[in-house]
Design an enzyme around this catalytic site. Structure first.
Site, PDB file in Angstrom:
ATOM      1  N   LYS A 119      26.561  66.500  25.517  1.00 45.83           N
ATOM      2  CA  LYS A 119      25.467  67.410  25.893  1.00 45.83           C
ATOM      3  C   LYS A 119      24.345  67.480  24.846  1.00 45.83           C
ATOM      4  O   LYS A 119      23.185  67.643  25.171  1.00 45.83           O
ATOM      5  CB  LYS A 119      26.017  68.821  26.145  1.00 45.83           C
ATOM      6  CG  LYS A 119      26.995  68.914  27.310  1.00 45.83           C
ATOM      7  CD  LYS A 119      26.249  68.958  28.600  1.00 45.83           C
ATOM      8  CE  LYS A 119      27.094  69.147  29.853  1.00 45.83           C
ATOM      9  NZ  LYS A 119      28.533  69.250  29.772  1.00 45.83           N
ATOM     10  N   GLU A 139      21.844  77.204  31.495  1.00 41.18           N
ATOM     11  CA  GLU A 139      23.053  77.565  32.227  1.00 41.18           C
ATOM     12  C   GLU A 139      24.196  76.825  31.562  1.00 41.18           C
ATOM     13  O   GLU A 139      23.966  75.816  30.892  1.00 41.18           O
ATOM     14  CB  GLU A 139      22.942  77.124  33.697  1.00 41.18           C
ATOM     15  CG  GLU A 139      23.319  75.656  33.979  1.00 41.18           C
ATOM     16  CD  GLU A 139      22.409  74.621  33.313  1.00 41.18           C
ATOM     17  OE1 GLU A 139      21.250  74.952  33.009  1.00 41.18           O
ATOM     18  OE2 GLU A 139      22.876  73.486  33.083  1.00 41.18           O
ATOM     19  N   SER A 173      33.769  61.912  27.309  1.00 40.61           N
ATOM     20  CA  SER A 173      32.567  62.753  27.214  1.00 40.61           C
ATOM     21  C   SER A 173      32.701  63.929  26.258  1.00 40.61           C
ATOM     22  O   SER A 173      31.708  64.410  25.724  1.00 40.61           O
ATOM     23  CB  SER A 173      32.175  63.242  28.606  1.00 40.61           C
ATOM     24  OG  SER A 173      33.259  63.903  29.239  1.00 40.61           O
TER      25      SER A 173
HETATM   26  C1  LIG Z   1      29.443  69.215  30.903  1.00 41.89           C
HETATM   27  C2  LIG Z   1      30.485  68.209  30.734  1.00 41.89           C
HETATM   28  C3  LIG Z   1      30.762  67.267  31.738  1.00 41.89           C
HETATM   29  C4  LIG Z   1      30.114  67.273  33.083  1.00 41.89           C
HETATM   30  O1  LIG Z   1      28.726  67.135  33.091  1.00 41.89           O
HETATM   31  P1  LIG Z   1      28.004  65.778  33.451  1.00 41.89           P
HETATM   32  O2  LIG Z   1      26.567  66.155  33.531  1.00 41.89           O
HETATM   33  O3  LIG Z   1      28.542  65.294  34.735  1.00 41.89           O
HETATM   34  O4  LIG Z   1      28.277  64.834  32.337  1.00 41.89           O
HETATM   35  C5  LIG Z   1      31.707  66.294  31.473  1.00 41.89           C
HETATM   36  N1  LIG Z   1      32.374  66.258  30.301  1.00 41.89           N
HETATM   37  C6  LIG Z   1      32.151  67.167  29.331  1.00 41.89           C
HETATM   38  C7  LIG Z   1      32.936  67.089  28.077  1.00 41.89           C
HETATM   39  C8  LIG Z   1      31.201  68.176  29.515  1.00 41.89           C
HETATM   40  O5  LIG Z   1      30.997  69.061  28.544  1.00 41.89           O
END
Ligand SMILES: *Cc1c(COP(=O)(O)O)cnc(C)c1O
Length: 393
Positions: A89, A111, A377
């Protein structure tokens, strides 16, 4: 270009800006600021310096040896979990905070679902000395308490949202309402590739660094910049687009996006937008979304707050139509099983969101010679309670 945005803000038939007239000026201003900085060498230099020294980029590309042996293929993990604040993020919020500065906005709103975007926004607001207000569903505040604490320690005000399913969709509604009430002094930092034009394009741009790095790192490690496949989880779709974008025109690279299907796609408790959804309008954009026969948005459900969203970014809707990306889904149980497996084989506790991407390994047959990149992620610190409580079952 087949997968690029057109001059009207659409990817194929998806996207656009379906918002109250009151915000037209804000979106124009944002687009102008974005066009300016996209080619501004000074800006690019400052941003790159922060991405290196503050965020810790490039994030490593790690060969997961034991996981690879288990699945009889070659699995690399793109370690977005090692970024400052623990997820991808921050790639976006750090870019957008510069846009806010250029537009001379002093008040930042956001948000958040899992709280990762809220934390990343609170972080860059502290970095730049700007006021920060984060809207978060009451359900999510409960299940992601550590991130609420983090945001507050960083000086943000976290506003609980009690409407709907009290999750990400409802928090987004509240943030948009706030923006409409304060269009002059406020910049809204959206956390995914969703929302009205130009947000999907801007967030895609800032996240596409993930795929660019994968290409360089994979070339160094294997001699070939293209993997056989890339797998990523999808809430709104920003980490997936970030990992995929560089490879979209290389049709040989298979792309898999995994949504959270909660208790199952037919359970009524799901967030698998591509399986359950139809085209419609959500949060200012035409895209796929989960809706009932009357076009009312269905309340989503998923164990991971970051995937608990009834829509998906418009570029994903387009990539789905064009059959460029395979859209899959994983249940809560699939994700938990995959997470425990990653802990056991690799000593990594993933975010619950990311665990959904790993669940796809069981569903796709890869060859021993294949190269598979999974976008990890985020890290699982925020999800420890869920992992501990489900482990004994
Ligand atoms: C917010 C988040 C997501 C989902 O958001 P995307 O916009 O689809 O990437 C996925 N993995 C993590 C660790 C997140 O914090």
């Amino acid at each position: 270009m087949k997968y690029e945005i057109d001059e009207f803000g659409y990817y194929g038939e998806f996207g656009g800006a379906y918002i109250p007239e009151l915000l037209y000026n804000n979106l124009h201003q944002l687009k102008a600021a974005y066009k300016e900085i996209a080619t501004d060498e000074t800006f690019i230099g400052t941003l790159n310096e922060l991405l290196t020294d503050y965020v810790g980029r490039p994030s490593p590309l790690y060969y997961a040896k034991r996981l690879s042996e288990h699945y009889q293929t070659n699995i690399y993990l793109k370690r977005e979990d090692l970024n400052h604040t623990g997820a991808h993020k921050i790639n976006n919020t750090i870019g957008q905070i510069f846009l806010a500065q250029r537009m001379r906005k002093k008040r930042i709103i956001a948000e958040t679902g899992a709280g990762q975007h809220g934390v990343a926004t609170a972080t860059v607001c502290a970095l730049m000395g700007l006021e920060c207000i984060v809207y978060m569903g009451a359900t999510d505040i409960e299940r992601q308490q550590p991130n609420v604490d983090r945001m507050q320690l960083l000086g943000a005000r976290v506003v609980p949202v009690h409407s709907g399913s009290q999750t990400l969709k409802d928090a987004t509604n509240e943030a948009i309402r706030d923006w409409i009430a304060h269009p002059d002094d406020t910049h809204y930092i959206i956390g995914s590739v969703v929302g009205p034009d130009p947000y999907p394009e801007i967030v895609t741009h800032f996240q596409s660094i993930i795929g660019k790095e994968i290409a360089i790192q994979l070339a160094e490690k294997t001699g070939n910049k293209n993997p056989t496949a890339i797998i990523a989880c999808v809430g709104g779709g920003s980490n997936a687009i970030g990992a995929f974008h560089h490879f979209l025109s290389d049709e040989k690279v298979a792309l898999y996006a995994v949504e959270g299907s909660g208790e199952g796609i037919y359970s009524g408790r799901t967030a698998a937008t591509m399986v359950q959804g139809k085209p419609g309008i959500i949060h200012g954009s035409k895209t796929y979304l989960m809706q009932d026969g009357d076009g009312q948005i269905t309340e989503p459900y998923c164990i991971s707050a970051g995937l608990d969203y009834p829509g998906i970014g418009p570029l994903h809707a387009h990539l789905f139509r064009e059959k460029r990306v395979h859209y899959m889904h994983a249940t809560d149980d699939d994700a938990l099983t995959a997470a425990y497996q990653l802990m056991k084989f690799e000593g990594i506790i993933p975010a619950l969101e990311s665990a959904h991407a790993f669940a796809a390994l069981k569903k796709i047959k890869f060859l021993q010679t294949d190269t598979v990149v999974i976008n990890l992620s985020g890290r699982g610190d925020k999800d420890l309670t869920t992992y501990v409580n489900n482990k004994q079952q």
